[in-house]
Design a protein around this motif. Sequence first.
Motif: not given
Length: 382
Positions: A57, A73, A78, A102, A105-106, A109, A115
């Motif tokens: 990213w 990742t 991250l 972050k 991103h979590t 998931q 991602s």
Amino acid sequence: MNPKHCLQSSQTQTIKIPGKLYIAGEYAVLAPKQAAILIAVDQYLELTIRQRTKKGWLIENHQGGYAPLCLETDDSHLRVAEDYSLEEDQLDQWRYVIEAAKVTHTFLQESNFNSRNFHLHIRSQLLSDSGKKYGLGSSGAVTVGTIQAILNFHKIKLSAERLYRLAVISQLRLGASGSFGDIAANAFGGWTYYMAPDRKLLKEMITNAPSITALLKQEWPDLTIENLAVSKDLQVLIGWTQHTASTDNLVKQLKDQISAQPQAFQAFIDQAPAVVRQLKDGLINNQADLIQQAISNYRNLLLVLGKAYDLSIETAALNQLIEIGNQHGYASKSSGAGGGDCGIALGYDINTKESILKQWKVQGIVPLNLQVAPQSSSERIE
């Protein structure tokens, strides 16, 4: 088209996050069960995101002094890519973006989304041409914008409240101690009546929650966010003193003194709720006299608070701005923490507007040609 949620194509997407200004409730909103009223303004943080063929990213902030940031990742987490290693002070510049990325991103998931690599550009209108801050907010806007841009890129659209919640979680992880009213204005747009969640309980909830998704679904004690329907006949004039102020420093100075001398602050928060409610009623019922009285009363509360704790809330320039507005029948006060930045003047008499702006200019106060930004679209898909 809603300027805050503007998708250009499946390959390139651009969103605009509005700046914010406090109308009333500043300082009081730091305490539990205290409300504030804010507006979002049509000066924006613009974020453009597109597919990236390379890994990671990649994020660029086109405000001066930012080195490029690339996150990759690593075992479901991250981290900064090795090819883009940054010094400690550079990482500190990026802290709001990194934590927002972050958290997002979590959440991706947890939502079972793979991602995707992207290139994100951040451009700000929240600064003057010389790079000075107007006081329209930046940390909240960049947190909200980073989260929304990444989610949009992954074709996830959230309500304004869930976007607000993700941004608050991100800032709490960084140890932020503010009210997050700026985040509410950034996420909701328009006129916002706001009461912060119980931060002590929320921190415990974050520590104990099994997931971010679970946190979004839980009730957040005391949290109140309402968009107010305010007549467009109400003129909102914004003047910039050309002197920047540090909200964090003023708030820290206040908190340091409250622990030793709590009486003045207690008196302040005892009186503040009735004034903010009065202003809310005046705004939604289009009652100029209530608005005038409430703004004047809240200004006086701030003056007393500043004197009690030796806080430079209403500077000489802000005093001039306010007196000029008041002389023309506009309800006027400082906005936010004070100490510089902006003041506001509210009124319905369009004929005196230009006279106020002209006299501000004579005193070295820069009128900002800003309007209240539209509310967020209610049509977002959860």
